[in-house]
Design a protein around this motif. Structure first.
Motif, PDB file in Angstrom:
ATOM      1  N   GLN A   5      -7.592   0.513   3.048  1.00  0.00           N
ATOM      2  CA  GLN A   5      -6.717   1.269   2.160  1.00  0.00           C
ATOM      3  C   GLN A   5      -6.508   0.482   0.878  1.00  0.00           C
ATOM      4  O   GLN A   5      -6.271  -0.733   0.905  1.00  0.00           O
ATOM      5  CB  GLN A   5      -5.370   1.547   2.846  1.00  0.00           C
ATOM      6  CG  GLN A   5      -4.453   2.463   2.049  1.00  0.00           C
ATOM      7  CD  GLN A   5      -3.163   2.757   2.804  1.00  0.00           C
ATOM      8  OE1 GLN A   5      -2.928   2.241   3.890  1.00  0.00           O
ATOM      9  NE2 GLN A   5      -2.318   3.597   2.223  1.00  0.00           N
ATOM     10  N   ARG A   6      -6.618   1.153  -0.278  1.00  0.00           N
ATOM     11  CA  ARG A   6      -6.395   0.486  -1.558  1.00  0.00           C
ATOM     12  C   ARG A   6      -4.954  -0.003  -1.639  1.00  0.00           C
ATOM     13  O   ARG A   6      -4.018   0.663  -1.160  1.00  0.00           O
ATOM     14  CB  ARG A   6      -6.665   1.453  -2.717  1.00  0.00           C
ATOM     15  CG  ARG A   6      -8.121   1.742  -2.994  1.00  0.00           C
ATOM     16  CD  ARG A   6      -8.816   0.590  -3.700  1.00  0.00           C
ATOM     17  NE  ARG A   6      -8.239   0.282  -4.984  1.00  0.00           N
ATOM     18  CZ  ARG A   6      -8.610   0.849  -6.134  1.00  0.00           C
ATOM     19  NH1 ARG A   6      -9.546   1.787  -6.129  1.00  0.00           N
ATOM     20  NH2 ARG A   6      -8.057   0.502  -7.272  1.00  0.00           N
ATOM     21  N   SER A  11       4.416   0.629   1.658  1.00  0.00           N
ATOM     22  CA  SER A  11       4.417  -0.203   2.870  1.00  0.00           C
ATOM     23  C   SER A  11       4.166  -1.654   2.477  1.00  0.00           C
ATOM     24  O   SER A  11       3.224  -1.955   1.727  1.00  0.00           O
ATOM     25  CB  SER A  11       3.326   0.257   3.841  1.00  0.00           C
ATOM     26  OG  SER A  11       3.559   1.572   4.274  1.00  0.00           O
ATOM     27  N   TRP A  28      -8.510  -3.945  -1.164  1.00  0.00           N
ATOM     28  CA  TRP A  28      -8.326  -3.130   0.032  1.00  0.00           C
ATOM     29  C   TRP A  28      -7.663  -3.943   1.130  1.00  0.00           C
ATOM     30  O   TRP A  28      -7.930  -5.146   1.271  1.00  0.00           O
ATOM     31  CB  TRP A  28      -9.664  -2.630   0.570  1.00  0.00           C
ATOM     32  CG  TRP A  28     -10.369  -1.626  -0.263  1.00  0.00           C
ATOM     33  CD1 TRP A  28     -10.303  -0.274  -0.165  1.00  0.00           C
ATOM     34  CD2 TRP A  28     -11.275  -1.890  -1.342  1.00  0.00           C
ATOM     35  NE1 TRP A  28     -11.100   0.332  -1.104  1.00  0.00           N
ATOM     36  CE2 TRP A  28     -11.715  -0.636  -1.836  1.00  0.00           C
ATOM     37  CE3 TRP A  28     -11.760  -3.058  -1.933  1.00  0.00           C
ATOM     38  CZ2 TRP A  28     -12.614  -0.534  -2.891  1.00  0.00           C
ATOM     39  CZ3 TRP A  28     -12.649  -2.954  -2.972  1.00  0.00           C
ATOM     40  CH2 TRP A  28     -13.069  -1.697  -3.446  1.00  0.00           C
ATOM     41  N   THR A  38       0.839  -1.189   0.000  1.00  0.00           N
ATOM     42  CA  THR A  38       0.000   0.000   0.000  1.00  0.00           C
ATOM     43  C   THR A  38       0.879   1.245   0.000  1.00  0.00           C
ATOM     44  O   THR A  38       2.057   1.191   0.365  1.00  0.00           O
ATOM     45  CB  THR A  38      -0.924   0.028   1.229  1.00  0.00           C
ATOM     46  OG1 THR A  38      -0.128  -0.052   2.422  1.00  0.00           O
ATOM     47  CG2 THR A  38      -1.896  -1.138   1.213  1.00  0.00           C
ATOM     48  N   SER A  39       0.300   2.362  -0.411  1.00  0.00           N
ATOM     49  CA  SER A  39       1.034   3.625  -0.395  1.00  0.00           C
ATOM     50  C   SER A  39       0.044   4.774  -0.312  1.00  0.00           C
ATOM     51  O   SER A  39      -1.009   4.753  -0.968  1.00  0.00           O
ATOM     52  CB  SER A  39       1.898   3.771  -1.647  1.00  0.00           C
ATOM     53  OG  SER A  39       2.571   5.020  -1.635  1.00  0.00           O
ATOM     54  N   GLU A  40       0.376   5.774   0.485  1.00  0.00           N
ATOM     55  CA  GLU A  40      -0.453   6.964   0.616  1.00  0.00           C
ATOM     56  C   GLU A  40       0.006   8.084  -0.321  1.00  0.00           C
ATOM     57  O   GLU A  40      -0.687   9.086  -0.469  1.00  0.00           O
ATOM     58  CB  GLU A  40      -0.439   7.461   2.061  1.00  0.00           C
ATOM     59  CG  GLU A  40      -1.048   6.469   3.053  1.00  0.00           C
ATOM     60  CD  GLU A  40      -1.038   7.002   4.475  1.00  0.00           C
ATOM     61  OE1 GLU A  40      -0.488   8.104   4.671  1.00  0.00           O
ATOM     62  OE2 GLU A  40      -1.576   6.321   5.371  1.00  0.00           O
ATOM     63  N   THR A  41       1.161   7.902  -0.927  1.00  0.00           N
ATOM     64  CA  THR A  41       1.724   8.978  -1.765  1.00  0.00           C
ATOM     65  C   THR A  41       1.868   8.590  -3.225  1.00  0.00           C
ATOM     66  O   THR A  41       1.702   9.432  -4.110  1.00  0.00           O
ATOM     67  CB  THR A  41       3.098   9.400  -1.224  1.00  0.00           C
ATOM     68  OG1 THR A  41       3.960   8.251  -1.176  1.00  0.00           O
ATOM     69  CG2 THR A  41       2.968   9.983   0.175  1.00  0.00           C
ATOM     70  N   GLY A  96       7.684   5.383   0.335  1.00  0.00           N
ATOM     71  CA  GLY A  96       6.238   5.543   0.443  1.00  0.00           C
ATOM     72  C   GLY A  96       5.444   4.264   0.316  1.00  0.00           C
ATOM     73  O   GLY A  96       4.226   4.267   0.489  1.00  0.00           O
TER      74      GLY A  96
END
Length: 1023
Positions: free
Chosen positions: A266-267, A304, A262, A133-136, A302
């Motif tokens: 989180q995608r 995880s 998911w 996963t990554s938020e950025t 970025g």
């Protein structure tokens, strides 16, 4: 020499133990091949007719197919071919490849890639899940690292079979055109397709060879990102270029934007790792875990990387618990031996036989390619209770001769000689019980094969140890009677035992005097056993707790992707709040696993076993929480340890309706569905019939189209370019290749009215609007089309309510089908686990009969008698009755494990009868005693070893019956069957077997008298 042989057994056994792979169950490799084909934009009906059917016709010519199913959805078809268990998977793969090549000419020419196939094992679930996963960073970048970096590296690990990328978001360039812009500039959508294909090329350009030097020619025809596609000139109008950017948007996107996964809300991207058959699950997982620090260091900060599910944890826990049960059984058996002998040196002798037999078995397990799993370790745990029997009989008989005043050496020689044949009979007959198992076919035979061989090997080694090591140790360790001084506790316990034996002797004398009563009891037991076996609820494989649950989320067939995302996330949030669940992963979108967009999936990783309820209890707790959601149906299930049938349905068991006429099939399916939902004992009844998806029918007016210079091929090509997410070009890079996709802008894909804005270039060069040559009508069509064999089919899936056996559910469904009077033109049958259960139910009875027959043949050969084997086997009905009554008392169905316990009883119970009968026969032959006196004396003299061996077997089975640790509930039926059968048979056979022995002795005397009378009559007639 004996010591050296035993040392060799120990050394090679311990060395083999370290090399044995660790798994949850034996290798059950279904030769299964899955063929996938894609034609983006094609309807399910088109996929079924134009893709699935030609492939199925070719596949049907391949030999050894057990079952062939296909599932066709929007733009995708998956054909699963399951071969017979004896079919070589590599040879089958070659046949499938040849069939695909033969079918290629019959497939649609617009297929961008030919059908592909892969070997799959539906019985084997992923052993490890990784999430990225990554938020950025965009998901396409995360997917790039997951697919081309992690997945490829993990695939090279020894023991890894494949790595599946779930929730795949592979990079692609999307050309999204505006139909208004196309019409305003007089450009057809087909021209856009041709312009993109011509502008993005990667062709060989050759080499220049000079006199002294050479030059490679490299052209810049390849484009790599959306920004490079925007300036492409599609055509010219009035001398001015029309660029791609003027006709719509060109964006960096993904191949399938209707696919999502998911992890913890989180995608992300999920990697599912499968192991190769026969490899050590724990070693494979440990090897993957060793790479995780490297992966985390090499991917961008970025991204995880998290472990979602580790199958090795439950395997370690389960195997460790079975090992504990094994050690506990060992300790309990040693305690029983000590309680009867009350002498430490004497206790050591049979105790040594235990590890020798168990450790020696590891060597042959390694040679045969077996693993340390729940089945093999359960076999070894059961072996603890009866591999010591031979050593106990040998020790007890030698001790009896020492009590007569003989020296230890002489007592060993005389005692071992006296019982050698008895031990040989016990060993061979017990091993022979499992010989029929080795010839069983199907899934049950595959599972029990390792169990049977493990026990046979352990029994044969124990017999060898008892005939060699045990007498040697007796001659060295046991002391003469004059040298032994006993304390008060020993003398008191001996008096207590003598009192019990004397009481048994008195009651036995009464039984021998009332033989008719004893025979009446025996006949009543036989009838009760047969009646109870017929009435007993029967099941297949018991439910196991693997620490993971699965969930299907079904929404209405007309649901959009965005609306489905909302439903999916709502369900995931409900699941995530359960206190028993550690993490939830959701999947959504059409794929080869599930071609329907309206069906989402969720995988739940449960907390450690000590912090939660059992998996089945968690399922029962989740059902009320998700049952009241408006507009969506949720099906939660504990996925079985072995999945049979090649597909995972909404519930564990499948019932299929099949017919040549789709009209008749679709008429009867709702009727059957409604009936099944009213049946008692069934839960989560559903079907895969989805034929109510709204659709827009484009009815071409061929006369108008011809008059305007437009043909149907152009119309359908324009529709495919506009709405089919069509791949029109490829981007080639050093590590991968990506698609360039052409479609309309998303806002024009939401309303069917936008179809009238589409234009087609005619033969005269003019643009013709679609509504000028076609009429739009509305209707419904299938969301997916299923085939079984080559015929249309619908699969019902169902689960069972607590305390309802699979046999009861099958009987109820079959009765309901008869009441409905389903036409003979529709074929109904169970598939998957339910079908395997029906086959195994027939095989179970045959297996039991064959086991008894084999023992009879072996005993008949050993004793050279037709009668004595029947006497020895007379205790089997009492053991069976005890096992069935125990299962009934604990409300447990007669499943596969319980049936194995009954087979075990066949081997254990007859050992007591062998000890009695063998001594009685010798007393009659050598001492000339009458049958009644001989059997009475045999029962009293053999009373101690009979009690010792029975209690040892009880203690060996007790840890399994008490269901210690992870997976204990699955093993519990086996332990209860053995314990219950031993308790009842021990009490009754001590009285019934001697009576039957006397009855058969009378029969032999009567037959002998008849022969003498006939011979005398013949002699008199001759005179």
């Amino acid at each position: 020499m004996t010591v050296l042989v035993m040392a060799g057994i120990l050394i090679f056994g311990l060395a083999s133990y370290r090399l044995l792979p660790v798994s949850s169950l034996p290798n059950v490799d279904f030769p299964t091949i899955q063929v996938s084909a894609q034609l983006p934009g094609a309807s399910p009906e088109t996929m079924a007719a134009a893709v699935a059917t030609p492939l199925e016709k070719q596949f049907s010519t391949i030999a050894g197919i057990d079952q062939m199913t296909s599932l066709s959805g929007q733009g995708i078809t998956s054909v699963t071919i399951q071969f017979a268990l004896d079919r070589d998977i590599d040879a089958a793969a070659q046949d499938v490849n040849s069939a695909i090549a033969a079918a290629t000419k019959q497939l649609p020419p617009t297929m961008s890639t030919p059908p592909s196939f892969r070997k799959v094992n539906p019985a084997d679930a992923p052993i490890f899940f990784l999430t990225l996963t990554s938020e950025t960073l965009p998901l396409s970048t995360v997917n790039e690292y997951a697919e081309t970096f992690l997945a490829q590296r993990i695939s090279t690990i020894s023991g890894v079979a494949q790595v599946q990328v779930q929730g795949q978001q592979k990079y692609a360039v999307r050309v999204q055109v505006d139909p208004n812009a196309l019409a305003a500039r007089g450009v057809g959508i087909n021209e856009v397709e041709q312009a993109v294909a011509n502008a993005n090329v990667n062709l060989p350009t050759g080499t220049l060879y000079g006199k002294d030097r050479m030059f490679a020619i490299q052209a810049t025809g390849q484009l790599y990102e959306a920004a490079a596609f925007r300036p492409i000139i599609v055509t010219y109008r009035n001398g001015a270029p029309i660029r791609l950017s003027e006709l719509g948007r060109v964006i960096d996107s993904v191949e399938n934007d209707k696919l999502a996964a998911w992890f913890k809300d989180q995608r992300g991207i999920i990697l599912a790792i499968y192991r190769q058959p026969g490899t050590n699950t724990i070693e494979v997982v440990d090897a993957v875990k060793k790479l995780l620090p490297t992966f985390r260091a090499e991917v961008p900060a970025g991204v995880s990387i998290n472990v979602m599910y580790d199958r090795s944890n439950t395997i370690r826990e389960s195997v460790n618990d079975v090992r504990f049960s094994l050690m506990l059984a060992l300790a309990l058996v040693v305690m029983v031996i000590f309680m009867f002998l009350r002498n430490i040196p004497a206790t050591i002798i049979p105790t040594v036989a235990l590890p020798m037999s168990i450790i020696g078995t590891f060597s042959l397990m390694y040679v045969f390619g077996y693993s340390l799993d729940n089945i093999s370790l359960m076999a070894l745990t059961l072996c603890v209770g009866f591999v010591v029997d031979d050593a106990i009989v040998m020790l007890e008989n030698i001790s009896r001769h020492i009590d007569m005043g003989k020296s230890p050496l002489q007592a060993t020689l005389d005692g071992s000689k006296e019982v050698s044949f008895t031990i040989l009979s016990m060993t061979i007959s017990l091993a022979a019980v499992f010989i029929p198992v080795l010839f069983m076919g199907g899934i049950l035979g595959r599972l029990l094969h390792e169990f049977a061989v493990t026990i046979i090997v352990a029994v044969l080694i124990s017999g060898f140890v008892s005939l060699t090591l045990t007498p040697m140790m007796c001659s060295r360790i046991l002391k003469p009677r004059a040298d032994v001084r006993h304390g008060r506790l020993f003398l008191a316990s001996e008096r207590a035992f003598d009192a019990v034996r004397d009481a048994y002797g008195q009651t036995l004398k009464w039984a021998l005097q009332h033989q008719r009563f004893a025979m009446a009891v025996f006949l009543a037991i036989v009838v009760a056993t047969g009646w109870l076996y017929a009435k007993m609820p029967k099941g297949f494989l018991p439910s196991e707790d693997s620490g993971q649950l699965f969930c299907f989320i079904e929404a209405p067939q007309d649901i959009s992707f965005d609306a489905m995302v909302t439903y999916q996330r709502t369900v995931l949030e409900i699941l995530r709040t359960d206190s028993n669940i550690e993490a939830v992963t959701g999947f959504m979108g059409a794929s080869s696993f599930n071609p329907s967009l309206n069906v989402g999936r969720a995988t739940m990783t449960l907390k450690p076993r000590s912090q939660r309820k059992s998996a089945d209890e968690v399922v029962r707790g989740l059902r009320p929480k998700v049952s009241n959601l408006m507009g969506v149906k949720v099906f939660v299930q504990n996925v079985p340890a072995i999945r049979i049938g090649g597909q995972l349905t909404k519930s564990p068991y499948q019932y299929v309706v099949q017919g040549a006429s789709t009209e008749e099939l679709y008429h009867w399916v709702p009727i059957i569905d409604e009936k099944l939902k009213t049946l008692p004992g069934l839960l989560d009844v559903s079907s895969d019939l989805q034929i109510a998806r709204p659709q827009v029918n484009v009815e071409i007016d061929r006369e108008k189209a011809s008059a305007l210079g437009v043909n149907p091929q152009q119309i359908e090509a324009a529709l495919a370019n506009a709405y089919g997410s069509r791949q029109v070009s490829n981007i080639y890079t050093a590590t991968n290749q990506y698609w360039v996709i052409l479609e309309l802008e998303p806002r024009y894909q939401r309303d069917p009215a936008a179809l009238s804005m589409l234009y087609v270039r005619s033969a005269s060069g003019a643009l013709v609007p679609l509504n000028a040559v076609a009429k739009l009508t509305y209707g419904v069509g299938p969301m997916s089309v299923s085939h079984l064999g080559q015929l249309p089919s619908v699969t019902f899936s169902f689960d069972l309510q607590p305390d309802v056996a699979l046999s009861q559910a099958i009987a109820v469904i079959q009765k309901a089908a008869l009441e409905l009077q389903v036409p003979a033109t529709l074929n109904t049958r169970f598939t998957g686990t339910a079908q395997a259960f029906q086959a195994s139910l027939e095989g179970m009875g045959i297996l039991l009969v064959l086991s008894i027959l084999v023992i009879y043949l072996v005993l008949g050969i050993l004793y050279e008698s037709f009668i004595h084997p029947l006497t020895i086997l007379s205790g089997l009905p009492t053991a069976g009755l005890g096992a069935l009554l125990t299962l009934w008392a604990f409300n447990i169905e007669l499943n596969m494990y319980a049936f194995v316990g009954i087979i075990m009883l066949v081997g254990i119970v007859k050992k007591n009868a062998i000890m009695m009968i063998d001594f009685a026969i010798e007393a009659q032959r050598k001492e000339g005693k009458l049958a009644a006196e001989a059997i009475h004396q045999a029962c009293l003299i053999r009373f101690r070893p009979i009690m010792m061996t029975t209690f040892a077997a009880l203690m060996g089975s007790l840890p399994i019956a008490l269901s210690f640790g992870a997976g204990g509930d699955a093993r519990r039926p086996l332990g209860l069957a053995v314990v219950g059968g031993l308790v009842l048979s021990q009490f009754l056979t001590l009285y019934i077997t001697p009576v039957i022995y006397l009855q058969f002795e009378r029969l032999q005397e009567w037959l002998a008298q008849r022969r003498e009378t006939r011979q005398m009559a013949k002699v008199g007639a001759a005179r």
